[in-house]
Motif scaffolding. Structure first.
Motif, PDB file in Angstrom:
ATOM      1  N   TYR A  31       0.804  -0.918   0.139  1.00 21.33           N
ATOM      2  CA  TYR A  31      -0.070  -0.060   0.068  1.00 21.33           C
ATOM      3  C   TYR A  31       0.639   1.572  -0.061  1.00 21.33           C
ATOM      4  N   LEU A  32       2.355   1.453   1.111  1.00 22.16           N
ATOM      5  CA  LEU A  32       3.252   2.403   0.947  1.00 22.16           C
ATOM      6  C   LEU A  32       3.613   2.738  -0.735  1.00 22.16           C
ATOM      7  N   ALA A  33       3.024   1.358  -1.400  1.00 20.80           N
ATOM      8  CA  ALA A  33       3.976   2.310  -2.935  1.00 20.80           C
ATOM      9  C   ALA A  33       2.620   3.146  -3.622  1.00 20.80           C
ATOM     10  N   LEU A  34       1.583   2.963  -2.616  1.00 17.51           N
ATOM     11  CA  LEU A  34       0.496   3.558  -3.472  1.00 17.51           C
ATOM     12  C   LEU A  34       0.706   5.681  -2.984  1.00 17.51           C
ATOM     13  N   ASN A  35       0.516   4.821  -1.167  1.00 16.47           N
ATOM     14  CA  ASN A  35      -0.005   6.422  -1.131  1.00 16.47           C
ATOM     15  C   ASN A  35       1.153   5.922   0.262  1.00 16.47           C
ATOM     16  N   PRO A  36       2.851   6.604  -0.123  1.00 17.71           N
ATOM     17  CA  PRO A  36       3.786   6.403   0.803  1.00 17.71           C
ATOM     18  C   PRO A  36       3.253   7.400   2.480  1.00 17.71           C
ATOM     19  N   PHE A  37       2.594   7.819   2.363  1.00 16.34           N
ATOM     20  CA  PHE A  37       2.187   8.547   3.589  1.00 16.34           C
ATOM     21  C   PHE A  37       0.986   7.750   4.861  1.00 16.34           C
ATOM     22  N   GLY A  38       0.826   6.260   3.975  1.00 15.20           N
ATOM     23  CA  GLY A  38       0.051   5.621   4.611  1.00 15.20           C
ATOM     24  C   GLY A  38      -0.804   5.749   5.417  1.00 15.20           C
ATOM     25  N   GLN A  39      -2.010   6.557   3.914  1.00 15.08           N
ATOM     26  CA  GLN A  39      -3.494   6.877   4.790  1.00 15.08           C
ATOM     27  C   GLN A  39      -3.859   6.406   3.451  1.00 15.08           C
ATOM     28  N   VAL A  40      -5.353   6.634   3.495  1.00 14.29           N
ATOM     29  CA  VAL A  40      -6.487   6.654   1.889  1.00 14.29           C
ATOM     30  C   VAL A  40      -6.456   8.149   2.383  1.00 14.29           C
ATOM     31  N   PRO A  41      -7.735   8.027   0.889  1.00 16.37           N
ATOM     32  CA  PRO A  41      -7.243   6.917  -0.859  1.00 16.37           C
ATOM     33  C   PRO A  41      -6.070   7.662  -0.971  1.00 16.37           C
ATOM     34  N   ALA A  42      -6.145   5.884  -2.052  1.00 21.26           N
ATOM     35  CA  ALA A  42      -4.946   5.284  -2.665  1.00 21.26           C
ATOM     36  C   ALA A  42      -6.046   5.479  -4.052  1.00 21.26           C
ATOM     37  N   PHE A  43      -5.161   6.194  -5.614  1.00 21.08           N
ATOM     38  CA  PHE A  43      -5.779   6.596  -6.477  1.00 21.08           C
ATOM     39  C   PHE A  43      -5.441   5.968  -8.023  1.00 21.08           C
ATOM     40  N   GLU A  44      -5.519   5.547  -8.677  1.00 22.13           N
ATOM     41  CA  GLU A  44      -4.819   5.370 -10.163  1.00 22.13           C
ATOM     42  C   GLU A  44      -5.675   4.971 -11.335  1.00 22.13           C
ATOM     43  N   ASP A  45      -5.283   5.616 -12.248  1.00 25.98           N
ATOM     44  CA  ASP A  45      -5.903   5.588 -13.252  1.00 25.98           C
ATOM     45  C   ASP A  45      -4.835   5.361 -14.516  1.00 25.98           C
ATOM     46  N   GLY A  46      -5.342   4.124 -14.856  1.00 25.25           N
ATOM     47  CA  GLY A  46      -4.681   3.663 -16.133  1.00 25.25           C
ATOM     48  C   GLY A  46      -2.527   3.395 -14.944  1.00 25.25           C
ATOM     49  N   ASP A  47      -1.769   3.902 -15.358  1.00 23.57           N
ATOM     50  CA  ASP A  47      -0.682   4.074 -14.990  1.00 23.57           C
ATOM     51  C   ASP A  47      -0.399   5.074 -14.038  1.00 23.57           C
ATOM     52  N   LEU A  48      -1.327   6.567 -13.661  1.00 19.44           N
ATOM     53  CA  LEU A  48      -1.186   7.423 -12.689  1.00 19.44           C
ATOM     54  C   LEU A  48      -1.248   7.157 -12.010  1.00 19.44           C
ATOM     55  N   LYS A  49      -0.813   7.542 -10.604  1.00 25.15           N
ATOM     56  CA  LYS A  49      -0.811   7.355  -9.062  1.00 25.15           C
ATOM     57  C   LYS A  49      -1.033   8.644  -8.290  1.00 25.15           C
ATOM     58  N   LEU A  50      -1.965   8.888  -7.921  1.00 19.18           N
ATOM     59  CA  LEU A  50      -2.110   9.757  -7.101  1.00 19.18           C
ATOM     60  C   LEU A  50      -2.558   9.430  -5.294  1.00 19.18           C
ATOM     61  N   PHE A  51      -2.007  10.936  -4.583  1.00 14.01           N
ATOM     62  CA  PHE A  51      -3.106  10.170  -3.768  1.00 14.01           C
ATOM     63  C   PHE A  51      -2.968  12.075  -2.940  1.00 14.01           C
ATOM     64  N   GLU A  52      -4.037  12.169  -1.947  1.00 13.45           N
ATOM     65  CA  GLU A  52      -4.199  13.601  -1.461  1.00 13.45           C
ATOM     66  C   GLU A  52      -5.477  13.724  -2.052  1.00 13.45           C
ATOM     67  N   SER A  53      -6.638  13.528  -1.647  1.00 16.87           N
ATOM     68  CA  SER A  53      -8.148  13.149  -1.870  1.00 16.87           C
ATOM     69  C   SER A  53      -7.938  14.781  -3.152  1.00 16.87           C
ATOM     70  N   ARG A  54      -7.866  15.993  -2.646  1.00 16.63           N
ATOM     71  CA  ARG A  54      -7.785  17.625  -2.957  1.00 16.63           C
ATOM     72  C   ARG A  54      -7.322  17.159  -3.913  1.00 16.63           C
ATOM     73  N   ALA A  55      -5.816  16.583  -4.613  1.00 14.87           N
ATOM     74  CA  ALA A  55      -5.204  16.543  -5.810  1.00 14.87           C
ATOM     75  C   ALA A  55      -6.037  15.589  -6.749  1.00 14.87           C
ATOM     76  N   VAL A  56      -6.569  14.218  -6.455  1.00 14.28           N
ATOM     77  CA  VAL A  56      -7.221  13.467  -6.987  1.00 14.28           C
ATOM     78  C   VAL A  56      -8.187  13.939  -6.828  1.00 14.28           C
ATOM     79  N   THR A  57      -8.982  14.412  -6.438  1.00 10.81           N
ATOM     80  CA  THR A  57     -10.396  15.510  -7.061  1.00 10.81           C
ATOM     81  C   THR A  57     -10.398  15.831  -8.607  1.00 10.81           C
ATOM     82  N   TYR A  58      -9.625  16.956  -8.487  1.00  9.81           N
ATOM     83  CA  TYR A  58      -9.018  18.107  -9.436  1.00  9.81           C
ATOM     84  C   TYR A  58      -8.442  17.402 -10.290  1.00  9.81           C
TER      85      TYR A  58
END
Lengths: 215, 219
Positions: free
Chosen positions: A46-73
């Motif tokens: 999971y830390l490979a998806l979100n290195p801060f160990g928090q939810v959520p983690a997000f994937e769109d194809g090969d793009l991996k993002l975290f931080e809910s306000r960045a993901v929604t943006y």
């Protein structure tokens, strides 16, 4: 299989923020539950998806993002032509107003609102004792923030524009928590805030987010 | 018509915006706000920022507040110049920049600001003693955040990739002040974070801002 994956727990306000956005945009996604009670959010994979160990983690194809306000943006921009228009289009000056109220949510509203949600909503669920001093302090802080919102909402139907945008959406998870606690009095005491809360929490996309918690 | 930035050069949030304005070579006027006289809580300033905080920006008929919204506006306004702090032309890069801007906002800032407040603001502005328990708790949190940074900076030169962005810039002013305290060791103990700090703080735009960051300096 949807290209978009959201990893998290339906109880998390940050996860709800992302899922609300995806429902508003009518974009398919796969929800991958993370067992936080078992510490899954701190596992190596999971830390490979979100290195801060928090939810959520997000994937769109090969793009991996975290931080809910960045993901929604990202979602609101990438899927701009689908579902609800959550952004302000137009000149830089017009779009800046969305950034402003999104930052207000993050830096003025979120801290006292999430502290109250923790004390009054989550602690009882987890069998922990509410800290009444923390409640009093954060109710006072949130009250001052909502006084500014009350004035703003006499000038504008929603926070950033005369239509619903990301800036309003960011508030939904914490507002929903507050509505089922004694802190709802802060919202009810301010007529424009109260009407705005009633309006945005009644949106069909938000009802779908709430339905996830019941599964 | 020139951009007007209302604030003070020694303030972390005002200086964050100053660094961005200098990166773009933007013309602007810094309009001082007299915090000691409570100018930021008076009606004239509250009309610009109803939360009574600096900075606020005016650009013609637009008034903005919240330093990160202001810096983003500046970066968008001067988009297309050789400076590209948001990577707006590349949606994937822009999304990663936004992610690390949120990291600064939601992980880094809440951990560092109590150290800054207790070590610098409390003794200087209030003549009080720092609350060591708060400092220690925050230093532990900040250490964990910086561990993630150290690992990230092993795979890219800057936080969002091999390019300097607003995500890096937003860290400048708090870290500058941290380095004036014993807690600068949190940066110095992590080699890649230290190298990153030395790089970003040596940028010409920041060298114009740093002399104004005088809180805690002995006169």
């Amino acid at each position: 299989m949807a290209a978009i994956k959201v990893h998290g727990s339906p109880l998390s306000t940050a996860v709800q923020r992302v899922v609300a956005c995806l429902y508003e945009k009518e974009v398919d996604f796969q929800f991958v539950p993370i067992n936080m009670a078992a510490g899954e959010h701190k596992s190596e994979s999971y830390l490979a998806l979100n290195p801060f160990g928090q939810v959520p983690a997000f994937e769109d194809g090969d793009l991996k993002l975290f931080e809910s306000r960045a993901v929604t943006y990202y979602v609101a921009h990438e899927y701009a032509d689908k579902g609800t228009q959550l952004l302000i289009t137009g000149s830089n000056k017009e779009t800046a107003v969305l950034q402003l109220w999104a930052e207000v949510e993050a830096h003025q509203f979120n801290s006292p609102a999430s502290a109250l949600a923790w004390e009054l909503f989550y602690k009882p669920i987890f069998g922990k004792e509410t800290d009444s001093a923390a409640v009093e302090e954060n109710e006072a802080k949130l009250g001052k923030v909502l006084d500014v919102y009350e004035i703003r909402l006499t000038q504008s139907k929603y926070l950033a524009a005369d239509y619903f945008t990301l800036a309003d959406l960011y508030h939904l998870p914490n507002l929903q928590c507050l509505l089922s606690t004694s802190a709802k009095k802060l919202l009810e005491a301010r007529p424009h805030v109260s009407a705005w809360v009633a309006e945005i929490t009644a949106r069909p996309a938000w009802s779908k987010v709430l339905a996830m918690q019941k599964q | 018509m020139t951009i007007k930035l209302y604030g003070v050069a020694m303030s972390t949030c005002t200086a964050k915006v100053l660094a961005c304005l200098h990166e773009y070579g933007a013309e602007f006027e810094l309009v001082p706000v007299n915090l000691q006289n409570g100018e930021h809580k008076q009606p004239a300033f509250l009309a610009k920022n109803p939360f009574g905080q600096i900075p606020a920006l005016e650009d013609g008929d637009l008034t903005l507040f919240e330093s990160r919204a202001i810096s983003t506006y500046v970066a968008e306004k001067f988009k297309g110049s050789s400076c590209d702090l948001l990577r707006s032309q590349n949606p994937k890069e822009a999304a990663v920049v936004k992610t690390w801007m949120e990291v600064e906002s939601q992980q880094f800032s809440p951990a560092i600001s109590p150290i800054f407040y207790q070590s610098i603001i409390v003794p200087i502005l209030y003549g009080g003693s720092p609350n060591q328990a708060i400092i220690d708790e925050s230093a532990a949190k900040l250490g964990k955040v910086l561990d993630v940074y150290d690992k990230k900076l092993s795979s890219s030169k800057y936080l969002a990739g091999d390019f300097y962005s607003l995500a890096d810039l937003h860290h400048l002013t708090y870290i500058y002040y941290l380095m004036k305290t014993p807690y600068g060791k949190l940066i110095n103990e992590r080699p890649r974070v230290k190298a990153w700090w030395e790089d970003i703080s040596s940028r010409p735009a920041f060298k114009k801002v740093a002399p104004g960051l005088t809180l805690g300096d002995k006169n």
